[in-house]
Design an enzyme around this catalytic site. Structure first.
Site, PDB file in Angstrom:
ATOM      1  N   LYS A  10      31.168   2.125  12.413  1.00 24.38           N
ATOM      2  CA  LYS A  10      31.399   3.638  12.032  1.00 24.38           C
ATOM      3  C   LYS A  10      31.175   4.452  13.241  1.00 24.38           C
ATOM      4  O   LYS A  10      30.720   4.279  14.588  1.00 24.38           O
ATOM      5  CB  LYS A  10      30.314   4.122  10.986  1.00 24.38           C
ATOM      6  CG  LYS A  10      30.688   3.395   9.594  1.00 24.38           C
ATOM      7  CD  LYS A  10      29.826   3.941   8.449  1.00 24.38           C
ATOM      8  CE  LYS A  10      29.963   3.142   7.119  1.00 24.38           C
ATOM      9  NZ  LYS A  10      29.152   3.602   6.142  1.00 24.38           N
ATOM     10  N   TYR A  50      37.656   4.451   0.662  1.00 21.17           N
ATOM     11  CA  TYR A  50      36.424   4.911  -0.026  1.00 21.17           C
ATOM     12  C   TYR A  50      36.840   5.296  -1.520  1.00 21.17           C
ATOM     13  O   TYR A  50      36.128   5.947  -2.110  1.00 21.17           O
ATOM     14  CB  TYR A  50      35.811   6.115   0.767  1.00 21.17           C
ATOM     15  CG  TYR A  50      34.973   5.270   1.815  1.00 21.17           C
ATOM     16  CD1 TYR A  50      33.927   4.448   1.527  1.00 21.17           C
ATOM     17  CD2 TYR A  50      34.982   5.994   3.081  1.00 21.17           C
ATOM     18  CE1 TYR A  50      33.127   3.839   2.526  1.00 21.17           C
ATOM     19  CE2 TYR A  50      34.076   5.460   4.103  1.00 21.17           C
ATOM     20  CZ  TYR A  50      33.266   4.503   3.883  1.00 21.17           C
ATOM     21  OH  TYR A  50      32.272   3.896   4.928  1.00 21.17           O
ATOM     22  N   PHE A  58      29.310  13.201  -2.263  1.00 14.00           N
ATOM     23  CA  PHE A  58      29.077  13.253  -0.916  1.00 14.00           C
ATOM     24  C   PHE A  58      30.853  12.768  -0.366  1.00 14.00           C
ATOM     25  O   PHE A  58      30.994  12.444   0.889  1.00 14.00           O
ATOM     26  CB  PHE A  58      28.307  12.393  -0.351  1.00 14.00           C
ATOM     27  CG  PHE A  58      28.187  10.892  -1.117  1.00 14.00           C
ATOM     28  CD1 PHE A  58      29.339   9.750  -0.538  1.00 14.00           C
ATOM     29  CD2 PHE A  58      27.604  10.392  -2.188  1.00 14.00           C
ATOM     30  CE1 PHE A  58      29.352   8.575  -1.036  1.00 14.00           C
ATOM     31  CE2 PHE A  58      27.613   9.127  -2.723  1.00 14.00           C
ATOM     32  CZ  PHE A  58      28.568   8.332  -2.122  1.00 14.00           C
ATOM     33  N   ARG A  86      26.527  -8.279   4.517  1.00 15.51           N
ATOM     34  CA  ARG A  86      25.689  -7.353   3.765  1.00 15.51           C
ATOM     35  C   ARG A  86      24.205  -7.692   3.920  1.00 15.51           C
ATOM     36  O   ARG A  86      23.427  -6.618   4.207  1.00 15.51           O
ATOM     37  CB  ARG A  86      25.745  -7.487   2.450  1.00 15.51           C
ATOM     38  CG  ARG A  86      27.453  -7.250   1.768  1.00 15.51           C
ATOM     39  CD  ARG A  86      27.749  -5.741   1.968  1.00 15.51           C
ATOM     40  NE  ARG A  86      27.017  -4.846   0.823  1.00 15.51           N
ATOM     41  CZ  ARG A  86      27.274  -3.645   0.680  1.00 15.51           C
ATOM     42  NH1 ARG A  86      28.402  -3.072   1.351  1.00 15.51           N
ATOM     43  NH2 ARG A  86      26.330  -2.823  -0.083  1.00 15.51           N
ATOM     44  N   THR A  92      22.091   0.435   1.986  1.00  9.94           N
ATOM     45  CA  THR A  92      22.819   1.672   2.363  1.00  9.94           C
ATOM     46  C   THR A  92      22.127   2.821   3.304  1.00  9.94           C
ATOM     47  O   THR A  92      22.325   3.319   4.243  1.00  9.94           O
ATOM     48  CB  THR A  92      23.565   2.422   1.105  1.00  9.94           C
ATOM     49  OG1 THR A  92      24.125   1.308   0.652  1.00  9.94           O
ATOM     50  CG2 THR A  92      24.348   3.601   1.541  1.00  9.94           C
ATOM     51  N   ARG A 103      21.571  -1.681  10.269  1.00 12.96           N
ATOM     52  CA  ARG A 103      21.025  -0.373   9.798  1.00 12.96           C
ATOM     53  C   ARG A 103      19.660   0.062   9.893  1.00 12.96           C
ATOM     54  O   ARG A 103      19.049   1.264  10.433  1.00 12.96           O
ATOM     55  CB  ARG A 103      21.439  -0.081   8.481  1.00 12.96           C
ATOM     56  CG  ARG A 103      22.929   0.185   8.104  1.00 12.96           C
ATOM     57  CD  ARG A 103      23.149  -0.058   6.677  1.00 12.96           C
ATOM     58  NE  ARG A 103      24.706   0.263   6.181  1.00 12.96           N
ATOM     59  CZ  ARG A 103      25.446   0.183   5.335  1.00 12.96           C
ATOM     60  NH1 ARG A 103      24.901  -0.325   4.275  1.00 12.96           N
ATOM     61  NH2 ARG A 103      26.720   0.334   5.102  1.00 12.96           N
ATOM     62  N   ASN A 113      25.705   5.568   8.719  1.00 12.84           N
ATOM     63  CA  ASN A 113      24.618   4.392   8.621  1.00 12.84           C
ATOM     64  C   ASN A 113      25.283   3.324   9.282  1.00 12.84           C
ATOM     65  O   ASN A 113      25.035   2.192   8.934  1.00 12.84           O
ATOM     66  CB  ASN A 113      24.147   4.226   7.198  1.00 12.84           C
ATOM     67  CG  ASN A 113      25.594   3.756   6.298  1.00 12.84           C
ATOM     68  OD1 ASN A 113      26.657   4.017   6.895  1.00 12.84           O
ATOM     69  ND2 ASN A 113      25.369   3.570   5.191  1.00 12.84           N
ATOM     70  N   HIS A 116      30.221  -0.573   8.009  1.00  9.68           N
ATOM     71  CA  HIS A 116      30.614  -0.949   6.637  1.00  9.68           C
ATOM     72  C   HIS A 116      30.903  -2.311   6.484  1.00  9.68           C
ATOM     73  O   HIS A 116      31.172  -2.864   7.538  1.00  9.68           O
ATOM     74  CB  HIS A 116      31.892  -0.009   6.578  1.00  9.68           C
ATOM     75  CG  HIS A 116      32.466  -0.612   5.312  1.00  9.68           C
ATOM     76  ND1 HIS A 116      32.367  -0.288   3.965  1.00  9.68           N
ATOM     77  CD2 HIS A 116      33.550  -1.696   5.083  1.00  9.68           C
ATOM     78  CE1 HIS A 116      33.174  -0.799   2.930  1.00  9.68           C
ATOM     79  NE2 HIS A 116      33.768  -1.721   3.751  1.00  9.68           N
ATOM     80  N   GLU A 127      40.474  -4.292   1.329  1.00 11.86           N
ATOM     81  CA  GLU A 127      40.061  -3.456   2.497  1.00 11.86           C
ATOM     82  C   GLU A 127      40.984  -4.096   3.642  1.00 11.86           C
ATOM     83  O   GLU A 127      41.630  -3.402   4.639  1.00 11.86           O
ATOM     84  CB  GLU A 127      38.760  -3.600   2.677  1.00 11.86           C
ATOM     85  CG  GLU A 127      38.190  -2.696   1.643  1.00 11.86           C
ATOM     86  CD  GLU A 127      36.320  -2.913   1.654  1.00 11.86           C
ATOM     87  OE1 GLU A 127      35.865  -3.378   2.529  1.00 11.86           O
ATOM     88  OE2 GLU A 127      35.701  -1.976   0.815  1.00 11.86           O
TER      89      GLU A 127
HETATM   90  P1  IDP Z   1      27.560   0.941   1.561  1.00 22.29           P
HETATM   91  O1  IDP Z   1      28.288   1.018   2.710  1.00 22.29           O
HETATM   92  O2  IDP Z   1      26.004   0.157   1.642  1.00 22.29           O
HETATM   93  O3  IDP Z   1      28.336  -0.431   0.349  1.00 22.29           O
HETATM   94  P2  IDP Z   1      28.269   2.801  -0.619  1.00 22.29           P
HETATM   95  O4  IDP Z   1      27.322   3.062  -1.991  1.00 22.29           O
HETATM   96  O5  IDP Z   1      29.431   1.941  -1.070  1.00 22.29           O
HETATM   97  O6  IDP Z   1      27.305   2.042   0.357  1.00 22.29           O
HETATM   98  O7  IDP Z   1      28.521   4.137   0.019  1.00 22.29           O
HETATM   99  C1  IDP Z   1      29.695   4.163   1.042  1.00 22.29           C
HETATM  100  C2  IDP Z   1      29.257   4.827   2.171  1.00 22.29           C
HETATM  101  O8  IDP Z   1      29.043   6.407   1.782  1.00 22.29           O
HETATM  102  C3  IDP Z   1      27.787   4.518   2.730  1.00 22.29           C
HETATM  103  O9  IDP Z   1      27.749   3.703   3.479  1.00 22.29           O
HETATM  104  C4  IDP Z   1      27.533   6.024   3.489  1.00 22.29           C
HETATM  105  O10 IDP Z   1      28.206   6.088   4.534  1.00 22.29           O
HETATM  106  C5  IDP Z   1      27.970   6.823   2.407  1.00 22.29           C
HETATM  107  N1  IDP Z   1      26.857   7.477   1.329  1.00 22.29           N
HETATM  108  C6  IDP Z   1      26.607   6.515   0.397  1.00 22.29           C
HETATM  109  N2  IDP Z   1      25.692   7.398  -0.475  1.00 22.29           N
HETATM  110  C7  IDP Z   1      25.424   8.552   0.171  1.00 22.29           C
HETATM  111  C8  IDP Z   1      24.835   9.723  -0.042  1.00 22.29           C
HETATM  112  O11 IDP Z   1      24.313   9.640  -1.215  1.00 22.29           O
HETATM  113  N3  IDP Z   1      24.802  10.909   0.630  1.00 22.29           N
HETATM  114  C9  IDP Z   1      25.945  10.691   1.790  1.00 22.29           C
HETATM  115  N4  IDP Z   1      26.616   9.522   2.066  1.00 22.29           N
HETATM  116  C10 IDP Z   1      26.381   8.608   1.193  1.00 22.29           C
HETATM  117 MG    MG Z   2      30.164   0.135  -0.689  1.00 21.31          MG
END
Ligand code: IDP
Ligand code: MG
Length: 141
Positions: A10, A50, A58, A86, A92, A103, A113, A116, A127
């Site tokens: 990212k 996304y 968010f 993963r 996350t 992370r 974070n 992805h 994807e």
């Molecule tokens: P992942 O990347 O671990 O699969 P997801 O729940 O799919 O997590 O969320 C996608 C991305 O959205 C996360 O990697 C993070 O960058 C962002 N994200 C997820 N939850 C939040 C939140 O509560 N606040 C702000 N950003 C979030």
């Molecule tokens: Mg995800």
């Protein structure tokens, strides 16, 4: 089972000069980098990528962030590659990610974070087809 997965380094990680370190970990693990490119995502592609989060509070901020600078996008393959990546990423929220995960070692907040990785084989197929137009058709570049 041999799998392919999609990784995105990212914009926060690219800005901080962490791309090489992350690529090094993927290679050192024994995964194969099948394709890789640096790109600046357009909004349309970011929203498509996304789309499962489009109703979350968010979402707009996430799309702003992921389009805020260059990213490195990779197709990575290997046995159980989806789960292995993963596991290497960690949860996350970097506050919950143990040291030793990407992370856990480099991230400090949930949105920015670092990385992805596809969450299932089905997500990986979707994807990969979005980002690499030779695979399954469809590219928003
Ligand atoms: P992942 O990347 O671990 O699969 P997801 O729940 O799919 O997590 O969320 C996608 C991305 O959205 C996360 O990697 C993070 O960058 C962002 N994200 C997820 N939850 C939040 C939140 O509560 N606040 C702000 N950003 C979030
Ligand atoms: Mg995800």
């Amino acid at each position: 089972m041999w799998q392919k997965t999609l990784i995105i380094i990212k914009p926060d990680a690219v800005r901080r000069g962490l791309s090489g370190e992350i690529i090094k970990r993927i290679e050192a693990k024994g995964l194969n980098i099948e394709d890789m490119k640096m790109m600046h995502l357009k909004r349309e592609l970011a929203e498509k990528h996304y789309e499962e989060h489009k109703d979350k509070p968010f979402f707009e901020s996430l799309v702003d962030f992921i389009t805020s600078g260059k990213v490195v996008v990779m197709i990575v393959s290997g046995p159980e590659a989806v789960k292995i990546v993963r596991t290497m990423m960690g949860p996350t929220n970097p506050a919950e990610a143990p040291p030793g995960t990407i992370r856990g070692d480099f991230g400090i907040e949930t949105q920015e974070n670092i990385i992805h990785g596809s969450d299932s084989v089905k997500s990986a197929e979707r994807e990969i087809s979005l980002f690499f137009d030779y695979a399954l058709g469809g590219s928003f570049q």
